[in-house]
Design an enzyme around this catalytic site. Structure first.
Site, PDB file in Angstrom:
ATOM      1  N   ASP A  54       0.842  -1.197   0.000  1.00  0.00           N
ATOM      2  CA  ASP A  54       0.000   0.000   0.000  1.00  0.00           C
ATOM      3  C   ASP A  54       0.883   1.255   0.000  1.00  0.00           C
ATOM      4  O   ASP A  54       0.600   2.228  -0.694  1.00  0.00           O
ATOM      5  CB  ASP A  54      -0.913  -0.018   1.230  1.00  0.00           C
ATOM      6  CG  ASP A  54      -1.650  -1.342   1.341  1.00  0.00           C
ATOM      7  OD1 ASP A  54      -2.482  -1.622   0.473  1.00  0.00           O
ATOM      8  OD2 ASP A  54      -1.355  -2.123   2.269  1.00  0.00           O
ATOM      9  N   HIS A 104      -4.868  -3.395   6.266  1.00  0.00           N
ATOM     10  CA  HIS A 104      -4.594  -3.643   4.843  1.00  0.00           C
ATOM     11  C   HIS A 104      -5.923  -4.044   4.201  1.00  0.00           C
ATOM     12  O   HIS A 104      -6.220  -5.222   4.009  1.00  0.00           O
ATOM     13  CB  HIS A 104      -3.556  -4.753   4.666  1.00  0.00           C
ATOM     14  CG  HIS A 104      -3.455  -5.213   3.228  1.00  0.00           C
ATOM     15  ND1 HIS A 104      -2.975  -4.409   2.224  1.00  0.00           N
ATOM     16  CD2 HIS A 104      -3.818  -6.374   2.636  1.00  0.00           C
ATOM     17  CE1 HIS A 104      -3.041  -5.063   1.081  1.00  0.00           C
ATOM     18  NE2 HIS A 104      -3.552  -6.253   1.299  1.00  0.00           N
TER      19      HIS A 104
HETATM   20  P1  NAX Z   1      -2.126 -18.358  -4.377  1.00  0.00           P
HETATM   21  O1  NAX Z   1      -3.491 -18.930  -4.226  1.00  0.00           O
HETATM   22  O2  NAX Z   1      -1.479 -18.330  -5.706  1.00  0.00           O
HETATM   23  O3  NAX Z   1      -1.124 -19.104  -3.381  1.00  0.00           O
HETATM   24  C1  NAX Z   1      -1.445 -19.392  -2.065  1.00  0.00           C
HETATM   25  C2  NAX Z   1      -0.746 -20.678  -1.723  1.00  0.00           C
HETATM   26  O4  NAX Z   1      -0.922 -20.902  -0.318  1.00  0.00           O
HETATM   27  C3  NAX Z   1      -1.312 -21.892  -2.438  1.00  0.00           C
HETATM   28  O5  NAX Z   1      -0.252 -22.573  -3.111  1.00  0.00           O
HETATM   29  C4  NAX Z   1      -1.898 -22.745  -1.324  1.00  0.00           C
HETATM   30  O6  NAX Z   1      -1.754 -24.138  -1.564  1.00  0.00           O
HETATM   31  C5  NAX Z   1      -1.062 -22.287  -0.144  1.00  0.00           C
HETATM   32  N1  NAX Z   1      -1.674 -22.532   1.172  1.00  0.00           N
HETATM   33  C6  NAX Z   1      -2.967 -22.472   1.519  1.00  0.00           C
HETATM   34  N2  NAX Z   1      -3.118 -22.815   2.806  1.00  0.00           N
HETATM   35  C7  NAX Z   1      -1.895 -23.072   3.288  1.00  0.00           C
HETATM   36  C8  NAX Z   1      -1.397 -23.520   4.535  1.00  0.00           C
HETATM   37  N3  NAX Z   1      -2.219 -23.765   5.556  1.00  0.00           N
HETATM   38  N4  NAX Z   1      -0.066 -23.708   4.679  1.00  0.00           N
HETATM   39  C9  NAX Z   1       0.768 -23.505   3.653  1.00  0.00           C
HETATM   40  N5  NAX Z   1       0.355 -23.113   2.420  1.00  0.00           N
HETATM   41  C10 NAX Z   1      -0.954 -22.906   2.253  1.00  0.00           C
HETATM   42  O7  NAX Z   1      -2.227 -16.875  -3.758  1.00  0.00           O
HETATM   43  P2  NAX Z   1      -1.189 -15.680  -3.891  1.00  0.00           P
HETATM   44  O8  NAX Z   1      -1.543 -14.864  -5.077  1.00  0.00           O
HETATM   45  O9  NAX Z   1       0.166 -16.203  -3.767  1.00  0.00           O
HETATM   46  O10 NAX Z   1      -1.596 -14.804  -2.607  1.00  0.00           O
HETATM   47  C11 NAX Z   1      -1.311 -15.263  -1.300  1.00  0.00           C
HETATM   48  C12 NAX Z   1      -1.974 -14.373  -0.267  1.00  0.00           C
HETATM   49  O11 NAX Z   1      -1.450 -13.032  -0.329  1.00  0.00           O
HETATM   50  C13 NAX Z   1      -3.479 -14.232  -0.408  1.00  0.00           C
HETATM   51  O12 NAX Z   1      -4.066 -14.364   0.890  1.00  0.00           O
HETATM   52  C14 NAX Z   1      -3.658 -12.797  -0.880  1.00  0.00           C
HETATM   53  O13 NAX Z   1      -4.907 -12.266  -0.510  1.00  0.00           O
HETATM   54  C15 NAX Z   1      -2.526 -12.121  -0.157  1.00  0.00           C
HETATM   55  N6  NAX Z   1      -2.115 -10.807  -0.647  1.00  0.00           N
HETATM   56  C16 NAX Z   1      -1.688  -9.909   0.272  1.00  0.00           C
HETATM   57  C17 NAX Z   1      -1.220  -8.664  -0.077  1.00  0.00           C
HETATM   58  C18 NAX Z   1      -0.737  -7.708   0.953  1.00  0.00           C
HETATM   59  O14 NAX Z   1      -0.338  -6.598   0.580  1.00  0.00           O
HETATM   60  N7  NAX Z   1      -0.737  -8.010   2.269  1.00  0.00           N
HETATM   61  C19 NAX Z   1      -1.236  -8.228  -1.490  1.00  0.00           C
HETATM   62  C20 NAX Z   1      -1.271  -9.371  -2.465  1.00  0.00           C
HETATM   63  C21 NAX Z   1      -2.149 -10.506  -2.065  1.00  0.00           C
HETATM   64  O15 NAX Z   1      -3.485 -10.170  -2.374  1.00  0.00           O
END
Ligand code: NAX
Length: 348
Positions: A174, A202
């Site tokens: 952000d 956030h």
């Molecule tokens: P993806 O869905 O591509 O990847 C997430 C991965 O996490 C998947 O491979 C899944 O198998 C794995 N996962 C799920 N549960 C798990 C667990 N208990 N232990 C270990 N791995 C697990 O999502 P991606 O685009 O990589 O985004 C990841 C996260 O970042 C999401 O929650 C998203 O909302 C968040 N974001 C946060 C941002 C921020 O500024 N704080 C911005 C970007 C993003 O939106």
């Protein structure tokens, strides 16, 4: 002799140093893929710190993380000592000094907020407990997976032996988005802008605040007024264009790109850890409140922060006008509601 190498020694000093263990959860996902190679290349901890990567996934994500590990090997990064892929949190956080909690449960169709919080509590609670049990004494944690602030709160609460100030959540994206917008509006380079602050959650309720920001030596608000005509035009641009655009940038990226922010999120996570470790005079991060600026103690809220290399601390003593106070209160109220919803689930 310190700082010199014997000519016969084939290894640079970094090769002999003990590696820092970095654990990345959700490493098989999109942000994970954008993170791993930059960390292994030394862009997060610098060219003198070798790293050992531990990649945590759920069973369905393990193959994807294993594929990334094969590609890491194919890069032959000199700083990369080892890559482990696991679906066991205890193994993943064993000896970990930096934990980047990226994997989270996304909001599914028709999912209520309470369901989302409960699903993520089921992830970040056990991961906090595993950090408590297995991580190194110098552990520092950043929650990236959403809802990031409350996920960090849950992880911290599940790690009673780890000082709470080791847990942070990512609002650097952000912060960078806000600087990107100002840099375009003022036609200056991003690094000419300082003193920008993200407050609160956030989420769309966050407050990107320019009231202490400067472009070179000039207050940003004066530079905007000069460019847009007058102070009223600058205030209108801030309220009607800048703040909503930064706060809703994630949705804009999804609409235009057809997929959520990935490389920019990974970049922000790398900068968050890099600056926390190396030190910085001013940035934004969500940290555990000690009551600063009236934010209830214990909430993980974004503030302007600095680091002397020993963790982020809130920049204190900034004057807040009524508009800023009101916006911060709205976002903090959302954090209180998230915390209370998690408490109602019996998690905290
Ligand atoms: P993806 O869905 O591509 O990847 C997430 C991965 O996490 C998947 O491979 C899944 O198998 C794995 N996962 C799920 N549960 C798990 C667990 N208990 N232990 C270990 N791995 C697990 O999502 P991606 O685009 O990589 O985004 C990841 C996260 O970042 C999401 O929650 C998203 O909302 C968040 N974001 C946060 C941002 C921020 O500024 N704080 C911005 C970007 C993003 O939106």
């Amino acid at each position: 002799m310190a700082g010199t190498q014997r000519q016969s020694d084939p290894h640079p000093p970094a090769a002999r140093e003990r590696p820092t263990t970095v654990t990345i959860t959700g490493a098989g996902g999109q942000i994970g893929y954008a993170l791993l190679f930059r960390i292994a290349a030394g862009e997060m901890l610098g060219p003198d710190r070798p790293v050992r990567l531990k990649l945590l996934e759920i069973p369905q994500g393990v193959r994807s993380a294993e594929g990334a590990a094969l590609e890491l090997q194919d890069c032959a990064f000199p700083l990369l000592r080892e890559v482990d892929v696991t679906d066991d949190p205890l193994a993943a956080f064993d000896g970990c000094s930096i934990a980047m909690l990226v994997g989270a449960r996304p909001r599914g169709p028709g999912m209520e907020r309470a369901d989302l919080l409960a699903a993520n509590a089921g992830i970040f609670g056990p991961q906090g407990a595993a950090i408590n049990a297995a991580a190194a004494d110098d552990i520092r944690v950043v929650a990236v997976g959403n809802p990031a602030n409350t996920n960090a709160l849950i992880a911290a609460a599940s790690a009673p032996d780890v000082p709470a100030d080791r847990f942070t959540a990512l609002t650097r994206l952000d912060h960078n988005r806000a600087i990107g917008q100002l840099s375009e509006a003022l036609a200056v380079l991003p690094d000419e802008i300082s003193g920008l602050a993200i407050w609160g959650n956030h989420s769309a309720s966050q407050f990107p605040d320019v009231s202490h920001a400067r472009v070179r030596d000039e207050p940003v608000i004066d530079a905007l007024a000069a460019r847009l005509g007058d102070r009223a035009a600058a205030d209108a641009w801030l309220d009607e264009v800048f703040i909503p655009r930064v706060a809703k940038r994630g949705a804009e990226i999804i609409e235009v790109r057809g997929s959520s922010s990935v490389a920019s999120a990974a970049n922000a996570a790398i900068e968050h850890v890099r600056d926390e470790q190396a030190g910085t005079a001013w940035t934004s991060a969500a940290v555990v409140s000690r009551g600063e600026y009236g934010v209830p103690e214990g909430l993980v809220s974004s503030f302007p922060v600095y680091s002397d290399g020993a963790g982020y601390r809130v920049v204190e003593g900034l004057p807040l006008d009524a508009r800023a106070r009101e916006r911060i209160d709205v976002s903090v109220a959302e954090l209180v509601a998230e915390r209370d919803a998690v408490r109602a689930l019996g998690v905290l």
